[in-house]
Design an enzyme around this catalytic site. Structure first.
Site, PDB file in Angstrom:
ATOM      1  N   SER A 107       0.835  -1.198   0.000  1.00 10.81           N
ATOM      2  CA  SER A 107       0.000   0.000   0.000  1.00 10.81           C
ATOM      3  C   SER A 107       0.868   1.245   0.000  1.00 10.81           C
ATOM      4  O   SER A 107       1.977   1.252   0.567  1.00 10.81           O
ATOM      5  CB  SER A 107      -0.860  -0.026   1.268  1.00 10.81           C
ATOM      6  OG  SER A 107      -1.474   1.215   1.473  1.00 10.81           O
ATOM      7  N   LYS A 112       1.835  -3.724   6.667  1.00 14.75           N
ATOM      8  CA  LYS A 112       2.266  -3.698   5.256  1.00 14.75           C
ATOM      9  C   LYS A 112       3.773  -3.476   5.187  1.00 14.75           C
ATOM     10  O   LYS A 112       4.487  -4.125   4.426  1.00 14.75           O
ATOM     11  CB  LYS A 112       1.519  -2.600   4.487  1.00 14.75           C
ATOM     12  CG  LYS A 112       0.028  -2.866   4.331  1.00 14.75           C
ATOM     13  CD  LYS A 112      -0.234  -4.130   3.521  1.00 14.75           C
ATOM     14  CE  LYS A 112      -1.691  -4.495   3.436  1.00 14.75           C
ATOM     15  NZ  LYS A 112      -1.943  -5.826   2.879  1.00 14.75           N
ATOM     16  N   TYR A 127      -2.164  -1.034  10.912  1.00 10.80           N
ATOM     17  CA  TYR A 127      -2.385  -1.583   9.567  1.00 10.80           C
ATOM     18  C   TYR A 127      -1.186  -1.265   8.665  1.00 10.80           C
ATOM     19  O   TYR A 127      -0.636  -2.138   7.997  1.00 10.80           O
ATOM     20  CB  TYR A 127      -3.678  -1.018   8.954  1.00 10.80           C
ATOM     21  CG  TYR A 127      -3.771  -1.287   7.473  1.00 10.80           C
ATOM     22  CD1 TYR A 127      -4.069  -2.561   7.002  1.00 10.80           C
ATOM     23  CD2 TYR A 127      -3.515  -0.279   6.532  1.00 10.80           C
ATOM     24  CE1 TYR A 127      -4.117  -2.823   5.635  1.00 10.80           C
ATOM     25  CE2 TYR A 127      -3.570  -0.529   5.178  1.00 10.80           C
ATOM     26  CZ  TYR A 127      -3.872  -1.806   4.722  1.00 10.80           C
ATOM     27  OH  TYR A 127      -3.903  -2.060   3.379  1.00 10.80           O
TER      28      TYR A 127
END
Ligand code: NAD
Ligand code: WQD
Length: 339
Positions: free
Chosen positions: A124, A153, A149
């Site tokens: 991302s 990643k 989050y």
């Protein structure tokens, strides 16, 4: 050639399964339905006239993964499975570290054991540090993530690149998505968030369809031309095609490469709302609200590397994205609940 798609029943996964089937790939998928419905894959099969070998289960279930690799001759894995709600990751970090990191660790352990060492990972733009100049290039600074989050990643990128460094048999592609929106033009598959949407486009379409009263625009006092935040929105079908390009790359190369998947174009929140109303003829009432914590004023991709190395470029316009998001929402006001 057979591709194992983890999280294949989700938003981006289902669109990618469709592209793969249309190009003649065999598709095997695993999904635990934590944020999806099997109806998505049923519709992919209906749209393509081809079947997917679907397993309902968790990527952290090592025995199930061993069974999948034993029952299918997999050439390459696209690893979409993961939790993605930024706010929830702040309140329940352990759930995100467990799901997103352990799924990758178990998956790559089994892959190494069975000798399938080609993986494409859904990373991302959130891994980029907040103080970079735009556009963000693949060699822009990463880290300093603002939520668990984002850290999952970032850490997964570290895990996979470290593995590829240590064992040159691995071929790893890290794809950094910008802001995926839109849907297949049929309006049969699309994004189906549970609860109140966190992201802009599903919120807009739910207002347009009457499920919510109005859109709150988070901040109109940013240092941008109209005061609202700028993002790089990319049509999910273009994104799915980016994965097809990545498969060719990962099959022919070793090591680890990272690519941005974005359009390179920045769009403000107000421009998005206005384009949506123009593309659909539907009014979207909105009010200006305070800034949302953690939002960057401007974020868009540098696209040179993915164009030059993968030979991939996003083709669809903002108008296409709005029209197709609306095709999905208007035909399925309650998402996959309506069969
Ligand atoms: P999604 O929630 O629609 O799809 C993810 C799928 O993975 C869901 O079907 C879910 O049920 C499944 N899943 C989650 N954990 C699992 C597990 N442990 N085992 C098996 N299945 C599991 O999300 P999406 O928008 O399609 O995103 C796909 C991937 O792309 C995710 O990894 C996400 O973090 C990443 N990504 C998404 C965006 C975005 O804005 N949509 C942007 C950048 C990166
Ligand atoms: C876009 C713009 C909001 C909702 C997120 C994740 C990121 C990545 C993609 C996974 C912002 C504004 C939004 C609303 C609004 N996901 N907005 N009203 O924040 O750029 O990225 O999704 O990797 O990690 O953080 O996308 O769609 O939430 O917001 O005004 O109701 O729309 O403030 O400027 P974001 P978004």
């Amino acid at each position: 050639m057979a591709i194992l798609v983890t999280g294949g029943m989700g938003y981006i996964g289902s669109h990618t399964c469709l592209e793969l089937l249309e190009l003649g790939y065999e598709v095997v998928c695993i999904d635990n339905l934590s944020n999806s419905s099997p109806e998505s894959i049923r519709r992919v099969e209906e749209l393509t006239g081809k079947s997917v070998r679907a397993y309902i289960g968790d990527v952290r279930d090592e025995a199930l993964l061993r069974q999948i690799f034993a029952e299918n001759t997999i050439d390459c894995v696209i690893h979409f499975a993961g939790l993605k709600a930024v706010g929830e990751s702040v309140s329940i970090p352990w759930k995100y570290y467990d799901n997103n990191l352990n799924s990758t660790l178990v998956l790559t352990k089994v892959m190494a054991d069975v000798g399938v060492k080609r993986i494409i990972f859904s990373s991302s733009a959130t891994v980029y540090a907040g103080d970079n100049q735009m556009p963000l290039r693949e060699d822009s600074r990463t880290g300093g993530c603002t939520n668990p989050y984002g850290w999952t990643k970032y850490m997964t990128e570290q895990i996979l690149s470290g593995m590829a460094f240590a064992d040159r048999d691995w071929s790893v592609v890290l794809l950094r998505y910008f802001n995926p929106i839109g849907a297949h033009h049929s309006g049969r598959i699309g994004e189906d968030p549970q609860g109140i949407p966190n992201n802009l486009m599903p919120f807009i379409t739910q207002v347009a369809v009457g499920r919510r009263e109005r859109l709150n625009i988070f901040g109109n006092d940013y240092d941008t031309p109209d005061g609202t935040c700028i993002r790089d929105y990319i049509h999910v079908v273009d994104l799915a095609k980016g994965h097809v390009a990545a498969i060719s790359y990962v099959m022919q190369n070793q090591g680890c490469e990272v690519f941005n998947l974005g359009t390179g174009q920045g769009t403000s929140v107000l421009e998005m709302v206005n384009t949506f109303m123009e593309a659909t003829g539907v009014n979207v009432p909105y009010v200006f609200a305070g800034r949302r914590a953690g939002d960057l004023p401007v974020c868009y991709a540098g696209t040179d590397k993915s164009a030059q190395v993968l030979g991939w470029k996003a083709e669809k316009t903002l108008f296409d994205m709005c029209r197709d998001s609306w095709a999905w929402q208007s035909k399925n006001p309650m998402g996959y609940l309506e069969k």
